[in-house]
Design an enzyme around this catalytic site. Sequence first.
Site, mmCIF file in Angstrom:
data_model
loop_
_atom_site.group_PDB
_atom_site.id
_atom_site.type_symbol
_atom_site.label_atom_id
_atom_site.label_comp_id
_atom_site.label_asym_id
_atom_site.label_seq_id
_atom_site.Cartn_x
_atom_site.Cartn_y
_atom_site.Cartn_z
ATOM 1 N N MET A 107 0.873 -1.165 0.000
ATOM 2 C CA MET A 107 0.000 0.000 0.000
ATOM 3 C C MET A 107 0.919 1.226 0.000
ATOM 4 S SD MET A 107 -2.937 1.280 -0.203
ATOM 5 C CE MET A 107 -4.209 0.076 0.158
ATOM 6 N N LYS B 54 6.339 -3.095 -6.373
ATOM 7 C CA LYS B 54 6.897 -3.262 -7.731
ATOM 8 C C LYS B 54 6.285 -4.463 -8.447
ATOM 9 C CE LYS B 54 11.204 -1.037 -6.427
ATOM 10 N NZ LYS B 54 10.798 0.319 -6.848
ATOM 11 N N ASN C 236 18.792 0.014 -13.095
ATOM 12 C CA ASN C 236 19.085 1.399 -13.448
ATOM 13 C C ASN C 236 20.546 1.651 -13.065
ATOM 14 O OD1 ASN C 236 19.183 2.019 -10.688
ATOM 15 N ND2 ASN C 236 17.109 2.835 -10.640
ATOM 16 N N GLY D 81 18.098 7.473 -21.775
ATOM 17 C CA GLY D 81 17.556 6.306 -22.468
ATOM 18 C C GLY D 81 18.046 5.000 -21.864
ATOM 19 N N ASP E 74 8.611 0.352 -13.218
ATOM 20 C CA ASP E 74 7.701 -0.810 -13.315
ATOM 21 C C ASP E 74 7.018 -0.835 -14.679
ATOM 22 O OD1 ASP E 74 8.377 -1.406 -10.697
ATOM 23 O OD2 ASP E 74 6.785 -0.137 -9.900
ATOM 24 N N SER F 213 3.413 6.464 -18.749
ATOM 25 C CA SER F 213 3.031 6.213 -17.346
ATOM 26 C C SER F 213 3.256 7.426 -16.439
ATOM 27 C CB SER F 213 3.792 5.008 -16.788
ATOM 28 O OG SER F 213 5.116 5.364 -16.461
ATOM 29 N N GLY G 210 0.076 8.146 -9.455
ATOM 30 C CA GLY G 210 -0.093 6.783 -8.916
ATOM 31 C C GLY G 210 0.638 5.752 -9.758
HETATM 32 O O1 RIB Z 1 8.375 1.196 -8.129
HETATM 33 C C1 RIB Z 1 7.437 1.915 -7.371
HETATM 34 C C2 RIB Z 1 7.014 1.088 -6.208
HETATM 35 O O2 RIB Z 1 8.124 0.907 -5.344
HETATM 36 C C3 RIB Z 1 5.943 1.697 -5.351
HETATM 37 O O3 RIB Z 1 4.640 1.378 -5.784
HETATM 38 C C4 RIB Z 1 6.288 1.198 -3.962
HETATM 39 O O4 RIB Z 1 5.320 0.339 -3.432
HETATM 40 C C5 RIB Z 1 7.631 0.505 -4.096
HETATM 41 O O5 RIB Z 1 7.525 -0.859 -4.146
#
Ligand code: RIB
Length: 302
Positions: free
Chosen positions: A13, A41, A184, A221, A249, A279, A284
Amino acid sequence: MKPKIVVIGSLNMDMVVQTPRVPVMGETILGQSVQFVPGGKGANQAIGLARLGAEVAMIGSVGQDLFGGELLGSLQTGGVNSTGVKKTESGETGTAFIVLAEGDNSIIVVPGANAQCMPADIDAQIELIERADIVLMQMEIPLATVTYAAKVAKLLQKTVILNPAPAQKLPPELLACVDYLTPNETELSILIEGESDLEGRMDALLKQGVRHVVATLGAQGVAYKAQAGSLLHISGHQVPVVDTTGAGDAFNAGLAFAIGSGQAVPDAIAFANKVAAVSVGKFGAQQGMPTLDEVVVFSESF
Ligand code: RIB
């Protein structure tokens, strides 16, 4: 055909605080807002894949609390098969404390129930892995579980994609099972110490058995190198930013989707760059994940 992907990873959360700047140690400042939104993630990547049109299942762990129920609900609403997510008796659902300030984010994750995602859960959910073509993982569940799952996936001849976030040193037995590693720059410097050069670090991972290194470099990039290949650079996109949380993500979801759809790796990386760019236009981590149509519209805009 839809790519079939199982994501093994975290559900958190996210408690997102928007503030004009990050306080210094010992300082109190007034923030603008706080919001509770689904994250983690693993779950973000699963939702990202489902939005793009993949068939997605998730293996993970939440607590038997309110947050756990909400995160499971979010996966289900998002079209992810959540039967592989267990509700642990001990441990509260994972939480992430996210500060959004000055166009970027900083995050502290408290793993909670994610730490209870064990190798035995991989055995219990083996059918989900058998049914998938790709296993996609991150590092917010125990290293032992990630290592075990990677070995199982390779025995079953699945493609393994590992997003090594948050970074820690990875054992050779894990690296030897990884088809695509997506660090990264910061993560790369933690994975391989004592090498200052980007390509040198990538080569060190390739020597340890990783088959493809896909290094994300922010505004610069992506750098890509495969075993016996030469270094390629794939440009990213400069776009207006609302929230960078989950951009990595989105990139990993895009990469897994494109590889699962049979795209060549450089094309898959270019696609993933677009998914990440779209994104960041929404608030969010999960809300920002684009549909395939949105990515197509973005592609046509330049
Ligand atoms: O990559 C972003 C995520 O990293 C967030 O949603 C948080 O929960 C962490 O896991």
